[in-house]
Design a protein around this motif. Structure first.
Motif, PDB file in Angstrom:
ATOM      1  N   CYS A 176      49.469  45.308  41.519  1.00 24.72           N
ATOM      2  CA  CYS A 176      49.121  44.254  40.856  1.00 24.72           C
ATOM      3  C   CYS A 176      47.583  43.955  41.247  1.00 24.72           C
ATOM      4  N   ALA A 177      46.940  43.831  42.103  1.00 25.35           N
ATOM      5  CA  ALA A 177      45.612  43.996  42.529  1.00 25.35           C
ATOM      6  C   ALA A 177      44.880  44.983  41.513  1.00 25.35           C
ATOM      7  N   VAL A 215      45.025  43.835  37.881  1.00 27.86           N
ATOM      8  CA  VAL A 215      44.043  42.854  37.713  1.00 27.86           C
ATOM      9  C   VAL A 215      42.738  43.052  37.414  1.00 27.86           C
ATOM     10  N   LEU A 247      42.177  45.029  34.476  1.00 31.67           N
ATOM     11  CA  LEU A 247      42.104  44.073  33.269  1.00 31.67           C
ATOM     12  C   LEU A 247      40.808  43.447  33.207  1.00 31.67           C
ATOM     13  N   ILE A 248      40.142  43.001  34.187  1.00 38.29           N
ATOM     14  CA  ILE A 248      38.905  42.294  34.292  1.00 38.29           C
ATOM     15  C   ILE A 248      37.892  43.294  33.798  1.00 38.29           C
ATOM     16  N   CYS A 270      40.618  47.633  44.875  1.00 39.97           N
ATOM     17  CA  CYS A 270      41.793  46.909  44.780  1.00 39.97           C
ATOM     18  C   CYS A 270      42.896  47.193  45.456  1.00 39.97           C
ATOM     19  N   SER A 299      43.629  45.042  48.982  1.00 39.47           N
ATOM     20  CA  SER A 299      45.224  44.363  49.066  1.00 39.47           C
ATOM     21  C   SER A 299      45.852  45.050  50.167  1.00 39.47           C
ATOM     22  N   SER A 333      40.158  40.504  42.641  1.00 45.82           N
ATOM     23  CA  SER A 333      41.393  40.785  42.434  1.00 45.82           C
ATOM     24  C   SER A 333      42.251  40.882  43.571  1.00 45.82           C
ATOM     25  N   LEU A 335      43.351  37.329  44.302  1.00 44.34           N
ATOM     26  CA  LEU A 335      43.983  36.653  43.273  1.00 44.34           C
ATOM     27  C   LEU A 335      45.640  37.211  43.340  1.00 44.34           C
ATOM     28  N   SER A 336      45.639  38.450  43.476  1.00 44.25           N
ATOM     29  CA  SER A 336      47.096  39.173  43.725  1.00 44.25           C
ATOM     30  C   SER A 336      47.852  38.519  44.878  1.00 44.25           C
ATOM     31  N   GLN A 350      48.486  34.618  44.277  1.00 42.10           N
ATOM     32  CA  GLN A 350      49.350  34.519  43.192  1.00 42.10           C
ATOM     33  C   GLN A 350      50.729  35.312  43.318  1.00 42.10           C
ATOM     34  N   TYR A 362      54.554  36.254  40.580  1.00 40.02           N
ATOM     35  CA  TYR A 362      54.922  37.476  39.869  1.00 40.02           C
ATOM     36  C   TYR A 362      55.884  38.299  40.666  1.00 40.02           C
TER      37      TYR A 362
END
Length: 195
Positions: free
Chosen positions: A61-62, A65, A68-69, A110, A114, A160, A163-164, A167, A171
């Motif tokens: 997910c990280a 994300v 995507l950024i 990322c 993580s 990222s 955030l992962s 959050q 998810y």
């Protein structure tokens, strides 16, 4: 700042007569070392239990994300690659898209950052984080990125991964169910084809 970025690029970009050994090493780090990430994720998923798999999903997910950024930044601000500006020399082909930030390094860092959050994966997270250094050098050396593209990647990776992590409650339960169902379907189909 842009002049500093270009000067640093020209300092790190390969010379007029590069050693073939150095070029081959740079190509490996720039183009192929990124495949260590999916190899690690898949093999660890297959050997892992539920808690391990959830940590891997957080790392994935990280990465998603972060990418995507990167896409949002590229859509809003196009920064040309060195070869698009006629700057330095380029040794590998690359599509003429925005250089900032580096997707390869964003994804690598990322996932690495993580993994660093969790004791069972700190060693491999550190190894992958350090792998980013020769990858960063190689992508500049071969002429497809500027140094500030690398700085952007590391900053996006930090955000990222954070955030992962914060959050994950939103998810992770849902994505784990989907991922484990896909895993079971693939195993079932695999065992049928072996018969």
């Amino acid at each position: 700042m842009e002049q500093l970025n270009q000067n640093l690029f020209l300092w790190l970009n390969y010379s007029a007569h590069p050693s073939q050994i150095i070029v081959n090493l740079a190509i490996f780090f720039a183009e192929y070392s990124i495949f260590l990430i999916p190899i690690f994720l898949i093999t660890t998923w297959l050997r892992g239990d539920e808690s391990t798999r959830k940590l891997l999903l957080e790392a994935v997910c990280a990465g998603l994300v972060g990418l995507l950024i990167n896409q949002i930044i590229s859509a809003l601000w196009q920064h040309p690659r060195p070869f698009m500006m006629g700057l330095g020399r380029t040794l590998i082909p690359h599509v003429a898209d925005s250089s900032f930030p580096s997707d390869h390094l964003t994804l690598l860092w990322c996932v690495s950052f993580s993994l660093l959050r969790y004791q069972p994966f700190r060693s491999i997270g550190a190894v992958f984080s350090l792998l980013g250094l020769p990858m960063a050098w190689a992508r500049i050396y071969l002429g497809v990125h500027f140094p500030f593209d690398i700085v952007g990647a590391i900053l996006i990776a930090i955000v990222s991964a954070w955030l992962s992590y914060v959050q994950s409650g939103l998810y992770l339960p849902f994505t784990y169910k989907i991922a484990i169902n896909i895993h079971h379907i693939l195993l079932k189909n695999s065992s049928k084809s072996d018969e």
